[in-house]
Design a protein around this motif. Structure first.
Motif, PDB file in Angstrom:
ATOM      1  N   PRO B 298       1.353  -0.896  -0.066  1.00 15.49           N
ATOM      2  CA  PRO B 298      -0.059  -0.115   0.062  1.00 15.49           C
ATOM      3  C   PRO B 298       0.845   1.226  -0.346  1.00 15.49           C
ATOM      4  CG  PRO B 298       0.417  -0.843   2.427  1.00 15.49           C
ATOM      5  CD  PRO B 298       0.929  -1.962   1.167  1.00 15.49           C
ATOM      6  N   GLU B 335      -2.878  -5.186 -11.707  1.00 13.53           N
ATOM      7  CA  GLU B 335      -4.050  -4.645 -11.523  1.00 13.53           C
ATOM      8  C   GLU B 335      -5.334  -5.159 -11.079  1.00 13.53           C
ATOM      9  OE1 GLU B 335      -3.887  -0.935 -10.665  1.00 13.53           O
ATOM     10  OE2 GLU B 335      -6.002  -0.560 -10.218  1.00 13.53           O
ATOM     11  N   GLY B 336      -5.560  -6.616 -11.504  1.00  9.43           N
ATOM     12  CA  GLY B 336      -6.856  -6.913 -11.447  1.00  9.43           C
ATOM     13  C   GLY B 336      -6.501  -7.748 -10.412  1.00  9.43           C
ATOM     14  N   PHE B 337      -5.237  -8.172  -9.275  1.00 10.05           N
ATOM     15  CA  PHE B 337      -5.285  -8.449  -8.602  1.00 10.05           C
ATOM     16  C   PHE B 337      -5.182  -8.365  -6.913  1.00 10.05           C
ATOM     17  CE2 PHE B 337      -2.558 -11.293  -4.734  1.00 10.05           C
ATOM     18  CZ  PHE B 337      -3.094 -12.435  -4.714  1.00 10.05           C
ATOM     19  N   ASN B 338      -5.704  -6.738  -7.124  1.00  3.32           N
ATOM     20  CA  ASN B 338      -5.754  -5.511  -6.146  1.00  3.32           C
ATOM     21  C   ASN B 338      -4.919  -6.167  -4.893  1.00  3.32           C
ATOM     22  OD1 ASN B 338      -7.053  -3.912  -5.116  1.00  3.32           O
ATOM     23  ND2 ASN B 338      -8.903  -4.756  -4.232  1.00  3.32           N
ATOM     24  N   ASN B 340      -3.302  -3.488  -3.633  1.00  2.00           N
ATOM     25  CA  ASN B 340      -3.506  -2.839  -2.829  1.00  2.00           C
ATOM     26  C   ASN B 340      -4.978  -3.102  -1.538  1.00  2.00           C
ATOM     27  OD1 ASN B 340      -2.975  -0.177  -1.863  1.00  2.00           O
ATOM     28  ND2 ASN B 340      -5.427   0.972  -2.270  1.00  2.00           N
ATOM     29  N   GLY B 341      -5.716  -3.300  -1.871  1.00  2.00           N
ATOM     30  CA  GLY B 341      -7.113  -4.179  -0.741  1.00  2.00           C
ATOM     31  C   GLY B 341      -6.674  -4.834   0.188  1.00  2.00           C
ATOM     32  N   THR B 346      -9.024  -4.873   6.583  1.00  2.00           N
ATOM     33  CA  THR B 346      -9.137  -5.441   8.426  1.00  2.00           C
ATOM     34  C   THR B 346      -9.856  -7.240   8.128  1.00  2.00           C
ATOM     35  OG1 THR B 346     -11.235  -4.733   8.242  1.00  2.00           O
ATOM     36  CG2 THR B 346      -9.569  -4.164  10.374  1.00  2.00           C
ATOM     37  N   LEU B 401       0.883  -0.084   7.960  1.00  2.00           N
ATOM     38  CA  LEU B 401      -0.706   0.432   6.975  1.00  2.00           C
ATOM     39  C   LEU B 401      -1.538  -1.190   7.048  1.00  2.00           C
ATOM     40  CD1 LEU B 401       1.600   2.499   4.808  1.00  2.00           C
ATOM     41  CD2 LEU B 401      -0.407   2.804   5.829  1.00  2.00           C
ATOM     42  N   LEU B 571     -12.895 -12.349   0.281  1.00  2.00           N
ATOM     43  CA  LEU B 571     -14.653 -11.357  -0.290  1.00  2.00           C
ATOM     44  C   LEU B 571     -13.903  -9.625  -0.552  1.00  2.00           C
ATOM     45  CD1 LEU B 571     -15.086 -14.139   0.172  1.00  2.00           C
ATOM     46  CD2 LEU B 571     -17.606 -12.330   0.660  1.00  2.00           C
ATOM     47  N   GLY B 572     -14.718  -9.071  -1.166  1.00  2.00           N
ATOM     48  CA  GLY B 572     -14.520  -7.495  -0.976  1.00  2.00           C
ATOM     49  C   GLY B 572     -13.861  -6.650  -1.859  1.00  2.00           C
ATOM     50  N   MET B 573     -12.958  -7.615  -2.629  1.00  2.00           N
ATOM     51  CA  MET B 573     -11.119  -7.038  -2.891  1.00  2.00           C
ATOM     52  C   MET B 573     -11.224  -6.983  -4.762  1.00  2.00           C
ATOM     53  SD  MET B 573      -9.603  -6.413  -0.344  1.00  2.00           S
ATOM     54  CE  MET B 573     -11.040  -6.888   0.865  1.00  2.00           C
ATOM     55  N   GLY B 574     -12.837  -8.176  -4.987  1.00  2.00           N
ATOM     56  CA  GLY B 574     -12.565  -8.138  -6.403  1.00  2.00           C
ATOM     57  C   GLY B 574     -11.844  -8.583  -6.681  1.00  2.00           C
TER      58      GLY B 574
END
Lengths: 91, 584
Positions: B298, B335-338, B340-341, B346, B401, B571-574
């Motif tokens: 991040p 990018e598609g792996f995300n 960052n998210g 949490t 982070l 979940l939630g990361m796409g």
């Protein structure tokens, strides 16, 4: 110490300090950013009511997926339309 | 009764023939490239030395040099036996002096890894070691170092010999009255000390080999005459006072370096390998250090190849693993792996690496017994290298982070390999569009694995239901459908049950998908429920997975035991599943 190769980038982003708090909200423009997390909009609705009661004007923004960083264009719009911003992190 | 003899090197002009050796009873006769001859003689006293010099003069030789060689021969031969010892060895259990001299003389060489003269002696010994073994002369190297250091030092020197390790307080070195290392002691078959050399002196070591050869009844061997011909040794650790020994154990030791790196924060909480310039260069293997894979979330530190290599060194990777590490990092940064998210959430996900293709065997990745667990360096360190890149270069350190509430053990690093040779099905890489035989990594954002025992199912339908329903509580009990990827690791026995019934991977996937469904009303009682399930007609069947394609399957694990596993989703990361070819 032995000469090691650092894995760190000195230009990487660290923990940003909090921006200075405004003394009053009256007359300030507040950008409300919905990050599309469950019930985030409900939270922002309530905050919006309170901010308006304190004399602030508000503008709503949203990003498509909470876990992805906001696009540069969105950050720019928030900066243009808000003296300060509130992000709704919720669940 | 002392029968010590001092060894002298006598240099004379001209090339003398071998007869001279007999006339003056020389141990060695060496003809130099500079047109001189060196005779090595061992004498009991000065009178005997003068006798030898007089003989040479009488025979017409012109004396140009005389030097005391560091060897002493026949030292206390009759009065004192060489002290017995029993020390642990590299790969041969306890080694005793008696076992070394059982069949002939033994050359016992005391060394310390940190002493350059010791390492020089080991390199020189490497040239004669094989010959000595053939001559029936035992060669044992006693290290004032731990066994692992002994093994590495000998390997670096190219030496094959009996390697033993002497722990502090170096009782054996003391018994041998060692002053410095290297010290070579020749012990005859009867256990008497037949000679000793302190430091490196090629003529002295040659003299010692000559005595050993005479005892073994073979022709003497010579050391290579490379420079330096002489080099003083270093103080033996047995001579250190207690305070020095304590300081020596701490100062500059590997343990202290690791502590330094903990202090710097260059760690994920486990000890790391210090990323010295040499190690990082070896990891890079000629790749451009400044080339970059891009910013690492991040904190968006730039992933230069040098930093990736530093992470791989810190993680404990061998240079051979680096292509896999690089491919995994490239995939994780897509990018598609995300990432960052995943790096700041949490929720718990780590980055799971699945490896396919020949690179698995090439780098020693385990896909068999204990495939998801500890025990294999390649699996553990490749996964850890990627995580260190996220934590250090990317700044995604838990508590910083990285805001994970719990995280999980797999976030230290998770790299698994598919047992393609055992699998009845096409490997994951082929399903993902790569040609068979291509080495690939596939990155999956994954929660911890859940083990699923099923030793009773006899039909593929039963087994598919068992695997599926075990996974039905993933993420949250009533969160149906998941809308994320689950990776099933099917053990060989389970895979065989499916395959024996003629089921392909796609059949297993569909069967699990179809087996795990419930009417919407049953999912609304408590906990998290997706909005679309809340809104659905109460009798609408809801599947645990949004679509069969969200179920990935690989085969891995030991031949025995019916334990499969499923890696929980993120979940939630796409987060897309990302595959990359591993560059040769």
């Amino acid at each position: 110490m032995t000469d090691y190769v650092s894995p760190f980038d000195p230009r990487a982003r660290g923990d940003d300090p909090l921006a200075p708090r405004p003394p009053t909200l009256a007359g300030r423009r507040v950008a409300l950013l919905d990050i599309s997390k469950n019930r985030g909009a409900e939270f922002l609705d309530r905050i919006e009511e309170r901010l308006r009661a304190d004399g602030a004007t508000t503008a709503r923004f949203a990003k498509p997926l909470f876990s992805r960083a906001a696009a540069g264009e969105l950050i720019e719009r928030v900066a243009i339309h808000g003296d300060l911003a509130v992000e709704g992190l919720a669940d | 009764v002392s029968t010590d003899r001092t060894v002298y090197a006598i240099r004379v002009d001209g090339h003398l023939d071998d007869h001279w050796s007999t006339w003056v009873d020389a141990l060695e006769l060496t003809r130099g490239a500079d047109g001189t001859t060196t005779l090595t003689v061992a004498v009991a006293d000065q009178a005997q030395l003068h006798g030898v010099l007089a003989s040479l003069r009488d025979l017409g030789a012109v004396l140009t040099g005389l030097r005391i060689v560091t060897a002493t021969l026949g030292r206390r031969m009759a009065a004192v036996r060489a002290p017995q010892f029993s020390l642990p060895s590299v790969g041969a259990g306890e080694v005793t002096l008696a076992s070394l001299t059982a069949a002939g003389p033994a050359l016992v060489v005391f060394v310390a890894e940190e002493c350059p003269t010791s390492r020089l002696a080991l390199r020189r010994l490497a040239a004669v070691a094989e010959g000595l073994a053939g001559d029936g002369i035992a060669l044992a190297v006693v290290f004032e170092d731990p066994l692992a250091v002994a093994a590495r030092t000998a390997r670096t020197a190219g030496l094959e010999a009996t390697l033993v390790s002497e722990p502090p307080p170096y009782a054996t070195s003391r018994a041998y009255e060692l002053v410095s290392v290297p010290t070579a002691v020749l012990v005859d078959r009867d256990g008497g000390e037949a000679g000793r050399v302190v430091g490196w002196d090629v003529e002295a070591w040659d003299a010692l080999l000559a005595v050993a050869a005479a005892q073994a009844g073979v022709a003497p061997r010579r050391f290579p005459v490379d420079e330096p011909r002489q080099k003083p040794g270093c103080g033996a650790k047995s001579t250190y006072d207690e305070a020095t020994m304590r300081l020596d154990a701490a100062a500059g030791s590997a343990a202290e370096e690791i502590e330094d790196l903990f202090g710097l924060g260059w760690t994920d909480g486990l000890p790391v390998v210090p990323p010295t310039r040499d190690r990082v260069a070896a990891m890079l293997g000629g790749r451009a250090p400044g080339a970059t894979l891009g910013p690492v979330p991040p904190g968006m530190g730039e992933a230069t190849l040098e930093r990736v290599a530093a992470c791989a060194v810190l993680a404990g990777c061998r240079p051979a693993y680096f292509p896999v590490v690089l491919a995994a990092c490239e995939a994780a940064l897509e990018e598609g792996f995300n990432l960052n998210g995943q790096a700041v959430t949490t929720s718990p996900p780590g980055q799971l690496i699945v490896v396919n293709g020949p690179v698995r065997e090439a780098v020693g990745l385990n896909a068999g017994m204990g495939a998801l667990g500890p025990g294999w360096r390649a699996n553990l360190t490749i996964g850890r290298a990627l995580r260190l890149l996220v934590e250090l270069t990317g700044g995604g350190m838990p508590g910083g982070l990285d805001r994970a509430t719990l995280g999980h053990a797999g976030k230290v690093g998770a790299c698994i390999a598919e047992a393609e040779e055992v699998s009845p099905w096409e490997p994951l890489s082929v399903e993902r569009g790569f040609a068979p035989g291509t080495s690939t990594v596939t990155l999956i954002a994954a929660d911890s694995p859940l083990s699923i025992s099923d030793h009773r199912s006899t039909t593929p339908e039963q087994l598919a239901s068992c695997l599926g329903w075990a996974a039905a509580s993933q993420w949250s009990t009533n969160w149906w459908p998941l809308a994320a990827t689950s990776l099933f690791v099917v053990c060989p026995e389970h895979a065989r049950l499916f395959a024996d019934a003629g089921w392909r991977k796609a059949d297993v996937r569909t069967a699990i998908y179809e087996a795990v469904q419930r009417p919407a009303r049953e999912l609304r009682g408590f906990g998290e429920v997706p909005p679309e399930t809340m809104a659905a007609d109460p009798d609408t069947p809801i599947h645990k997975w949004s679509r069969p394609e969200d179920l990935l399957l690989i085969v891995a694990g030991g031949e025995a035991g019916r334990f499969s596993a499923v890696y929980g989703p993120s979940l939630g990361m796409g987060a897309e599943v990302i595959s990359r070819e591993v560059a040769a």
